[in-house]
Design a protein around this motif. Structure first.
Motif, mmCIF file in Angstrom:
data_model
loop_
_atom_site.group_PDB
_atom_site.id
_atom_site.type_symbol
_atom_site.label_atom_id
_atom_site.label_comp_id
_atom_site.label_asym_id
_atom_site.label_seq_id
_atom_site.Cartn_x
_atom_site.Cartn_y
_atom_site.Cartn_z
ATOM 1 N N UNK A 115 92.145 7.345 96.620
ATOM 2 C CA UNK A 115 91.980 5.971 97.101
ATOM 3 C C UNK A 115 91.485 5.976 98.542
ATOM 4 N N UNK A 116 91.956 6.927 99.322
ATOM 5 C CA UNK A 116 91.665 6.960 100.751
ATOM 6 C C UNK A 116 90.445 7.796 101.107
ATOM 7 N N UNK A 117 90.181 8.840 100.345
ATOM 8 C CA UNK A 117 89.068 9.722 100.686
ATOM 9 C C UNK A 117 87.844 9.462 99.828
ATOM 10 N N UNK A 147 89.392 10.505 108.801
ATOM 11 C CA UNK A 147 89.847 11.465 109.818
ATOM 12 C C UNK A 147 91.348 11.725 109.742
ATOM 13 N N UNK A 148 91.851 11.836 108.509
ATOM 14 C CA UNK A 148 93.258 12.201 108.347
ATOM 15 C C UNK A 148 94.216 11.112 108.777
ATOM 16 N N UNK A 192 98.705 14.901 113.011
ATOM 17 C CA UNK A 192 98.791 16.322 113.347
ATOM 18 C C UNK A 192 99.171 17.200 112.162
ATOM 19 N N UNK A 193 99.645 16.601 111.082
ATOM 20 C CA UNK A 193 100.008 17.370 109.888
ATOM 21 C C UNK A 193 98.874 17.403 108.873
ATOM 22 N N UNK A 194 97.803 16.662 109.119
ATOM 23 C CA UNK A 194 96.733 16.527 108.130
ATOM 24 C C UNK A 194 95.552 17.436 108.454
ATOM 25 N N UNK A 195 94.843 17.852 107.391
ATOM 26 C CA UNK A 195 93.537 18.498 107.526
ATOM 27 C C UNK A 195 92.548 17.688 106.698
ATOM 28 N N UNK A 222 96.478 -4.701 111.273
ATOM 29 C CA UNK A 222 96.059 -4.399 112.645
ATOM 30 C C UNK A 222 96.306 -2.940 113.002
ATOM 31 N N UNK A 223 97.324 -2.331 112.396
ATOM 32 C CA UNK A 223 97.706 -0.967 112.751
ATOM 33 C C UNK A 223 96.825 0.094 112.096
ATOM 34 N N UNK A 224 95.940 -0.301 111.194
ATOM 35 C CA UNK A 224 95.041 0.664 110.553
ATOM 36 C C UNK A 224 93.640 0.560 111.146
ATOM 37 N N UNK A 225 92.930 -0.516 110.856
ATOM 38 C CA UNK A 225 91.538 -0.607 111.314
ATOM 39 C C UNK A 225 91.413 -0.647 112.835
ATOM 40 N N UNK A 226 92.447 -1.144 113.538
ATOM 41 C CA UNK A 226 92.403 -1.190 115.007
ATOM 42 C C UNK A 226 93.140 -0.011 115.646
ATOM 43 N N UNK A 227 93.573 0.945 114.842
ATOM 44 C CA UNK A 227 94.220 2.149 115.352
ATOM 45 C C UNK A 227 93.252 2.878 116.293
ATOM 46 N N UNK A 228 93.687 3.153 117.503
ATOM 47 C CA UNK A 228 92.801 3.772 118.495
ATOM 48 C C UNK A 228 92.439 5.209 118.142
ATOM 49 N N UNK A 229 93.200 5.842 117.254
ATOM 50 C CA UNK A 229 92.840 7.176 116.786
ATOM 51 C C UNK A 229 91.977 7.122 115.535
#
Length: 352
Positions: free
Chosen positions: A82-84, A115-116, A121-124, A167-174
């Motif tokens: 769903x995500x990738x 981008x994970x 930090x746990x994702x590749x 807001x916490x997903x699409x506007x996530x600064x990372x």
């Protein structure tokens, strides 16, 4: 982007091949494989299913999957297609993306940047960042590239231009550093035909913690077959998601759809269980998958399973509701909707 409830050509999934999804022991790996196979085999009874499988897992996957499931060998980091995977669309290809002609195309595939889940930090994601290309190429869809970091679990639509995001997903600064709401909405309009974007403030509590997605909407709310919004409803004030649910209902009650109509809300009560050995759960019946003739729904061995079945049966008339114990999926950070991605059938009539 059509509604998930519209007819499908097929469903895409990815097979678990390593990392935390398979766990630390042979038993945990077997549980994961059995869970993914259970979802895939259930869907395959109703529509074609295509599975991406890492080469090292081909034999195990082929042994557990139904014979009529197509297997596509490809290297993967994880198994949340769903995500990738791509987000499929109908109609005119968006301009400005690689391979997008701007002319009429029966099927398009939006390839987001992955981008994970915000550089966790746990994702590749070396392989997962390219995995959307498999379904894009095999389907024959026009490729529509987007510069926005996004995941399929971070959007829901009624198929008529109304979208739910957080807001916490699409506007996530990372994910999308410096992006504004307007920029996100413009990109969703360009790629998916969004006419109205409803911003929910945050995700469920556990999904907002270290091993979560930072707030995917497919645990919070979704559209049923008539465009009503099924909303996660945590009624127990002991759970921190009680406050999240209150926020959801407040925002959605004040919102309108792309045609200016008030949102028609349906409460989908959370399971009664509040905790597991990790803390407060993010178990959600909202995280179901709608395929041709069936709703593949989460069960949790909870009294709420029967209640959710009744709500889902009313929300999707004419479809069977098949409940699968989703606790092994949620143990790994997601649910049934998170591992599935629909490829819609071609539109019956081409736009002029």
């Amino acid at each position: 982007m059509p509604s998930e409830t519209d007819p499908h050509e097929c469903t895409w999934m990815a097979w678990p091949g390593g990392g935390y999804t398979l766990g630390d022991t042979a038993h945990e790996a077997d549980v994961a494989r059995a869970m993914w196979a259970s979802v895939a085999n259930t869907i395959a009874e109703y529509e074609p299913l295509r599975m991406l499988v890492p080469p090292r897992e081909r034999e195990k996957a082929r042994r557990l999957l139904a014979d009529d499931i197509d297997v596509h060998e490809v290297q993967l980091d994880d198994a949340w297609y769903r995500d990738i995977g791509p987000t499929f669309v109908h109609g005119r290809a968006a301009s400005g993306g690689s391979g997008a002609s701007g002319g009429f195309s029966p099927l398009g595939a939006v390839n987001w940047v992955f981008n994970g889940w915000g550089q966790q930090d746990w994702a590749t994601w070396d392989h997962d960042a390219l995995a959307s290309g498999v379904a894009t190429d095999v389907s024959g869809a026009t490729r529509i590239d987007s510069p926005m970091v996004n995941e399929g679990g971070g959007i829901h639509t009624d198929g008529r231009g109304t979208f739910l995001v957080t807001e916490t997903v699409q506007l996530d600064q990372l994910r999308n550093s410096g992006w504004t709401k307007q920029q996100v909405e413009d990109e969703l309009n360009r790629t998916l035909g969004a006419r109205s974007v409803i911003w929910l403030p945050r995700g469920l509590t556990r999904d907002s913690e270290r091993f979560g997605t930072k707030g995917h909407v497919d645990l919070l709310a979704t559209f049923d077959a008539t465009g009503r919004v099924l909303v996660h409803h945590q009624t127990n004030a002991e759970h921190p998601d009680h406050a999240v649910s209150q926020q959801l209902f407040a925002v959605l009650s004040a919102a309108t759809d792309a045609d200016g109509n008030p949102m028609d809300l349906v409460a989908l009560p959370a399971p009664t269980v509040l905790r597991d050995h990790h803390g407060f759960v993010d178990y959600s019946y909202v995280n179901h998958y709608v395929a041709n003739g069936v709703v593949v729904a989460c069960a949790f061995g909870d009294p709420g399973d029967d209640v959710s079945r009744e709500v889902l049966a009313a929300a999707y008339p004419g479809r069977n509701v098949v409940q699968l114990d989703a606790r092994p999926l949620f143990e790994r950070g997601g649910g049934i909707h998170c591992i599935t991605q629909q490829q819609p059938a071609a539109p019956a009539v081409s736009p002029r």
